[in-house]
Design a protein around this motif. Sequence first.
Motif, PDB file in Angstrom:
ATOM      1  N   CYS A 123      -1.143   4.000  -3.494  1.00 25.00           N
ATOM      2  CA  CYS A 123      -1.149   2.622  -3.991  1.00 25.00           C
ATOM      3  C   CYS A 123      -2.571   2.085  -3.956  1.00 25.00           C
ATOM      4  CB  CYS A 123      -0.193   1.747  -3.191  1.00 25.00           C
ATOM      5  SG  CYS A 123      -0.530   1.665  -1.447  1.00 25.00           S
ATOM      6  N   ARG A 142      -4.533  -7.825   0.242  1.00 26.68           N
ATOM      7  CA  ARG A 142      -5.300  -6.613   0.517  1.00 26.68           C
ATOM      8  C   ARG A 142      -4.415  -5.628   1.280  1.00 26.68           C
ATOM      9  NH1 ARG A 142     -10.296  -7.323  -1.003  1.00 26.68           N
ATOM     10  NH2 ARG A 142     -11.257  -9.375  -0.973  1.00 26.68           N
ATOM     11  N   LEU A 143      -4.464  -4.372   0.846  1.00 24.48           N
ATOM     12  CA  LEU A 143      -3.680  -3.319   1.478  1.00 24.48           C
ATOM     13  C   LEU A 143      -4.625  -2.398   2.237  1.00 24.48           C
ATOM     14  CD1 LEU A 143      -1.333  -2.399  -1.486  1.00 24.48           C
ATOM     15  CD2 LEU A 143      -0.891  -3.980   0.389  1.00 24.48           C
ATOM     16  N   SER A 155      -3.210  -9.946   4.065  1.00 22.15           N
ATOM     17  CA  SER A 155      -3.600  -8.582   4.390  1.00 22.15           C
ATOM     18  C   SER A 155      -2.406  -7.840   4.983  1.00 22.15           C
ATOM     19  CB  SER A 155      -4.755  -8.610   5.397  1.00 22.15           C
ATOM     20  OG  SER A 155      -5.111  -7.317   5.782  1.00 22.15           O
ATOM     21  N   VAL A 156      -2.239  -6.600   4.546  1.00 25.26           N
ATOM     22  CA  VAL A 156      -1.128  -5.768   5.007  1.00 25.26           C
ATOM     23  C   VAL A 156      -1.686  -4.402   5.390  1.00 25.26           C
ATOM     24  CG1 VAL A 156       1.013  -4.628   4.301  1.00 25.26           C
ATOM     25  CG2 VAL A 156       0.531  -6.949   3.509  1.00 25.26           C
ATOM     26  N   THR A 157      -1.308  -3.896   6.560  1.00 31.31           N
ATOM     27  CA  THR A 157      -1.722  -2.565   6.998  1.00 31.31           C
ATOM     28  C   THR A 157      -0.482  -1.707   7.211  1.00 31.31           C
ATOM     29  OG1 THR A 157      -3.671  -3.468   8.103  1.00 31.31           O
ATOM     30  CG2 THR A 157      -3.002  -1.249   8.740  1.00 31.31           C
ATOM     31  N   LEU A 179       6.691  -4.189  -1.437  1.00 32.70           N
ATOM     32  CA  LEU A 179       5.957  -5.252  -0.745  1.00 32.70           C
ATOM     33  C   LEU A 179       6.244  -6.655  -1.293  1.00 32.70           C
ATOM     34  CD1 LEU A 179       4.028  -5.813   1.573  1.00 32.70           C
ATOM     35  CD2 LEU A 179       2.135  -5.493  -0.031  1.00 32.70           C
ATOM     36  N   LEU A 185       5.288   1.302  -2.188  1.00 37.05           N
ATOM     37  CA  LEU A 185       4.848   0.045  -1.578  1.00 37.05           C
ATOM     38  C   LEU A 185       4.595  -1.037  -2.625  1.00 37.05           C
ATOM     39  CD1 LEU A 185       4.224  -1.268   1.156  1.00 37.05           C
ATOM     40  CD2 LEU A 185       1.854  -0.524   0.867  1.00 37.05           C
ATOM     41  N   THR A 186       4.102  -0.656  -3.802  1.00 36.37           N
ATOM     42  CA  THR A 186       3.824  -1.669  -4.832  1.00 36.37           C
ATOM     43  C   THR A 186       5.103  -2.313  -5.332  1.00 36.37           C
ATOM     44  OG1 THR A 186       3.776   0.000  -6.591  1.00 36.37           O
ATOM     45  CG2 THR A 186       1.679  -0.584  -5.573  1.00 36.37           C
ATOM     46  N   ARG A 188      -5.490  -3.293  -3.187  1.00 39.58           N
ATOM     47  CA  ARG A 188      -5.041  -4.687  -3.230  1.00 39.58           C
ATOM     48  C   ARG A 188      -4.081  -4.828  -4.403  1.00 39.58           C
ATOM     49  NH1 ARG A 188     -10.989  -6.596  -4.709  1.00 39.58           N
ATOM     50  NH2 ARG A 188     -10.990  -5.778  -6.808  1.00 39.58           N
ATOM     51  N   VAL A 192       4.507  -2.097   9.703  1.00 37.71           N
ATOM     52  CA  VAL A 192       3.706  -2.818   8.730  1.00 37.71           C
ATOM     53  C   VAL A 192       3.137  -4.016   9.491  1.00 37.71           C
ATOM     54  CG1 VAL A 192       5.705  -4.108   7.825  1.00 37.71           C
ATOM     55  CG2 VAL A 192       3.630  -3.934   6.462  1.00 37.71           C
ATOM     56  N   LEU A 230      -4.624   1.032   4.405  1.00 38.30           N
ATOM     57  CA  LEU A 230      -3.803   2.204   4.671  1.00 38.30           C
ATOM     58  C   LEU A 230      -4.453   3.033   5.759  1.00 38.30           C
ATOM     59  CD1 LEU A 230      -3.198   3.218   0.946  1.00 38.30           C
ATOM     60  CD2 LEU A 230      -1.798   1.718   2.369  1.00 38.30           C
TER      61      LEU A 230
END
Length: 144
Positions: free
Chosen positions: A74, A86-87, A63-65, A47, A43-44, A77, A99, A89
């Motif tokens: 990951c 901000r991540l 913000s991402v979920t 994204l 994801l890093t 953030r 996502v 999970l």
Amino acid sequence: MSLAPPPPPTSPTAVRLSLAALPSYGRMPRLIDGAWWPYSYDLTSELPKLLAGLPPAWGQIGSVTVNGAAWFPCPGRMLVANQVVRLHLTNHPQAPPTVCLLAPGHGRWDLLVVAPDTPRVEAGRLMASATEGTIVAARGGRAA
């Protein structure tokens, strides 16, 4: 009807993204706003490419979920284009392969995540179905 697979990316860093058209007047908002087919489960790395490929009208995603079980570990953030994202999970194994993107003052968008190892033809079918509003989320396989 046979759906064609998405065209090959112009470069290995091109985002594989398919977005649904905005709903017409009087129609309900979509549950899925499109589909994203990342190249890996990192994801890093993925994204920033996704966020760079989004329409400017969506604003800056803050913000991402995602389903944490579907991605390599990951941080909570990360810095993307000089902005902290901000991540969040989820830890539920049955979480949908989506996502969720939040942009303060602009809105929320949910994208189906097509697993990176999905065969090209199947990925094309899933992406087309997501943008046409004929599926809510894919079942089975490894997805985010």
